[in-house]
Design a protein around this motif. Sequence first.
Motif, mmCIF file in Angstrom:
data_model
loop_
_atom_site.group_PDB
_atom_site.id
_atom_site.type_symbol
_atom_site.label_atom_id
_atom_site.label_comp_id
_atom_site.label_asym_id
_atom_site.label_seq_id
_atom_site.Cartn_x
_atom_site.Cartn_y
_atom_site.Cartn_z
ATOM 1 N N ALA A 1 0.858 -1.310 -0.238
ATOM 2 C CA ALA A 1 0.201 0.035 -0.008
ATOM 3 C C ALA A 1 1.015 1.098 0.047
ATOM 4 O O ALA A 1 0.564 2.260 -0.584
ATOM 5 N N SER A 2 1.993 1.334 0.893
ATOM 6 C CA SER A 2 2.825 2.460 0.614
ATOM 7 C C SER A 2 3.567 2.487 -0.648
ATOM 8 O O SER A 2 3.694 3.833 -1.236
ATOM 9 N N THR B 1 0.672 4.047 -2.894
ATOM 10 C CA THR B 1 0.141 5.313 -2.544
ATOM 11 C C THR B 1 1.337 6.343 -3.148
ATOM 12 O O THR B 1 0.964 7.408 -3.598
ATOM 13 N N THR B 2 2.498 6.050 -3.130
ATOM 14 C CA THR B 2 3.747 6.794 -3.778
ATOM 15 C C THR B 2 3.465 6.750 -5.349
ATOM 16 O O THR B 2 3.407 8.094 -5.741
ATOM 17 N N LEU C 1 0.595 6.501 -6.905
ATOM 18 C CA LEU C 1 -0.726 7.129 -7.098
ATOM 19 C C LEU C 1 -0.540 8.660 -6.896
ATOM 20 O O LEU C 1 -0.990 9.718 -7.766
ATOM 21 N N ILE C 2 0.512 8.931 -6.116
ATOM 22 C CA ILE C 2 0.831 10.783 -5.833
ATOM 23 C C ILE C 2 1.435 10.880 -7.321
ATOM 24 O O ILE C 2 1.080 12.073 -7.777
ATOM 25 N N ASN D 1 -1.056 11.248 -10.036
ATOM 26 C CA ASN D 1 -2.016 12.369 -9.792
ATOM 27 C C ASN D 1 -1.379 13.632 -10.371
ATOM 28 O O ASN D 1 -1.991 14.630 -10.930
ATOM 29 N N PHE E 1 4.422 6.388 4.709
ATOM 30 C CA PHE E 1 2.853 5.811 4.102
ATOM 31 C C PHE E 1 2.922 4.400 4.781
ATOM 32 O O PHE E 1 1.651 3.964 4.703
ATOM 33 N N TYR F 1 1.017 4.868 8.034
ATOM 34 C CA TYR F 1 -0.255 5.329 7.901
ATOM 35 C C TYR F 1 -1.206 3.972 7.290
ATOM 36 O O TYR F 1 -2.329 4.161 7.585
ATOM 37 N N ALA F 2 -0.535 3.243 6.637
ATOM 38 C CA ALA F 2 -1.181 2.019 5.895
ATOM 39 C C ALA F 2 -1.443 1.331 7.335
ATOM 40 O O ALA F 2 -2.705 0.602 7.452
#
Length: 69
Positions: free
Chosen positions: A10-11, A14-15, A17-18, A21, A54, A57-58
């Motif tokens: 997930a970390s 997320t990286t 994904l940033i 985006n 991340f 936070y995950a």
Amino acid sequence: MQRRAHAALASVATTLLILSNLVFLCGNQVGKIYWNRTFLQGWPWIPVAVLAYFYCYAQVGIEYDRVKN
């Protein structure tokens, strides 16, 4: 072990994904700046810090979901 692997994946997701985006919303040049500053210029400490942030936070999100349900 499964929870840790889930948080690690997930970390990374997320990286990325940033990054996607930033490229989609701000353009390719901004995505290149993010990639260069985070992963090339900051190697090895900045990427490790970002992924650790991340990851933590995950873990919080997974625990929240476990307690909520």
